[in-house]
Design a protein around this motif. Sequence first.
Motif, short mmCIF file in Angstrom:
data_model
loop_
_atom_site.label_atom_id
_atom_site.label_comp_id
_atom_site.label_asym_id
_atom_site.label_seq_id
_atom_site.Cartn_x
_atom_site.Cartn_y
_atom_site.Cartn_z
N PHE A 19 -14.47 10.42 27.05
CA PHE A 19 -13.92 11.42 26.27
C PHE A 19 -13.44 11.00 25.01
CE2 PHE A 19 -11.75 15.15 24.45
CZ PHE A 19 -12.24 15.33 24.11
N ALA A 20 -12.90 10.05 24.91
CA ALA A 20 -12.46 9.22 23.74
C ALA A 20 -13.25 8.47 22.85
CB ALA A 20 -11.29 8.50 24.42
N GLN A 21 -13.99 8.30 23.72
CA GLN A 21 -14.96 7.67 22.72
C GLN A 21 -16.34 7.91 22.60
OE1 GLN A 21 -16.33 4.34 25.62
NE2 GLN A 21 -14.51 3.77 26.49
N MET A 22 -16.17 9.48 22.79
CA MET A 22 -17.21 10.25 22.89
C MET A 22 -17.51 10.98 20.93
SD MET A 22 -17.55 14.45 24.40
CE MET A 22 -16.39 15.09 23.04
N ASP A 23 -18.30 11.60 20.34
CA ASP A 23 -18.25 12.69 18.81
C ASP A 23 -18.25 13.34 19.99
OD1 ASP A 23 -18.88 13.09 17.09
OD2 ASP A 23 -20.76 11.61 16.64
N PRO A 24 -17.55 14.14 18.99
CA PRO A 24 -17.09 15.55 18.85
C PRO A 24 -18.40 17.05 18.74
CG PRO A 24 -15.67 14.93 18.51
CD PRO A 24 -16.22 13.55 18.18
N GLY A 39 -9.05 19.14 15.24
CA GLY A 39 -9.28 17.75 16.54
C GLY A 39 -9.16 18.24 17.87
N TRP A 54 -9.34 16.08 21.31
CA TRP A 54 -9.97 15.03 20.86
C TRP A 54 -9.24 14.10 19.83
CZ3 TRP A 54 -12.52 12.18 16.89
CH2 TRP A 54 -13.16 11.72 17.57
N PRO A 55 -9.08 12.34 20.04
CA PRO A 55 -9.43 12.63 21.33
C PRO A 55 -8.32 11.74 22.51
CG PRO A 55 -8.78 10.03 19.54
CD PRO A 55 -8.61 11.85 19.13
N SER A 56 -7.13 12.48 22.79
CA SER A 56 -6.12 12.35 23.24
C SER A 56 -6.50 13.01 25.03
CB SER A 56 -4.81 12.43 23.29
OG SER A 56 -5.20 14.13 23.25
N ALA A 57 -7.55 13.51 24.99
CA ALA A 57 -8.29 14.12 26.09
C ALA A 57 -6.43 15.37 26.65
CB ALA A 57 -8.54 13.27 27.38
#
Length: 203
Positions: A19-24, A39, A54-57
């Motif tokens: 999820f941290a690497q995902m582009d919203p 965010g 995002w990106p902390s989940a």
Amino acid sequence: MQVENHKEEVPFSHYAGLFAQMDPQEALARWPGLPFDEGAFTMTLLGRTYRVLWPSAEVRLMDDGPAPSLPTQTYLLRILLEGKEVPSAGTYKTFREMPWGEMYIGPYTGRVLTRAAFTFGTKLPAFRAACEKLGAERLSHGDAGYRFRFFGPYFMEILLWAGDEEFPPSAQVLYSDNFAEGFAAEDRVVAGDLLIGAIRAAM
């Protein structure tokens, strides 16, 4: 930090990393109209609204109920990472009728159908009260049946038949037809788990 609960913490850590690497914007392309501001995604799952940062989940609950379980948090991340919005034709299917359903039907029956039957089948008044508390729509099927909005355009129905001296209680869970394309088989199993958990918590 040492991971103690491998069954729940390891999957969450895995998906939090993805999820941290995902582009919203990639998630928003699959879920058009899903709120994303400051965010965070705003997501309503089984009637409860969450903010997923995002990106902390980090997952924050937007009501005064109990904190979301780690499996719930993991599922929210999986929705954003892998799920997609698909329109429904208005029909419902059993788990077995959907892709890969036959392969998973054994574990699914024990984990969802048998569990639902013996958790709720002898407590129908409490089951009805809990479903109505959760805002579900009452159905005429079975001895007790309710339709829930699961997430976005996805709906689930849970039907119960009370046991008697000759037959044990039984249950069926139906999924709106768009689950077949919008969610993987594993996610449909977990959806059944989450539905049962939500009703139990409301009893």
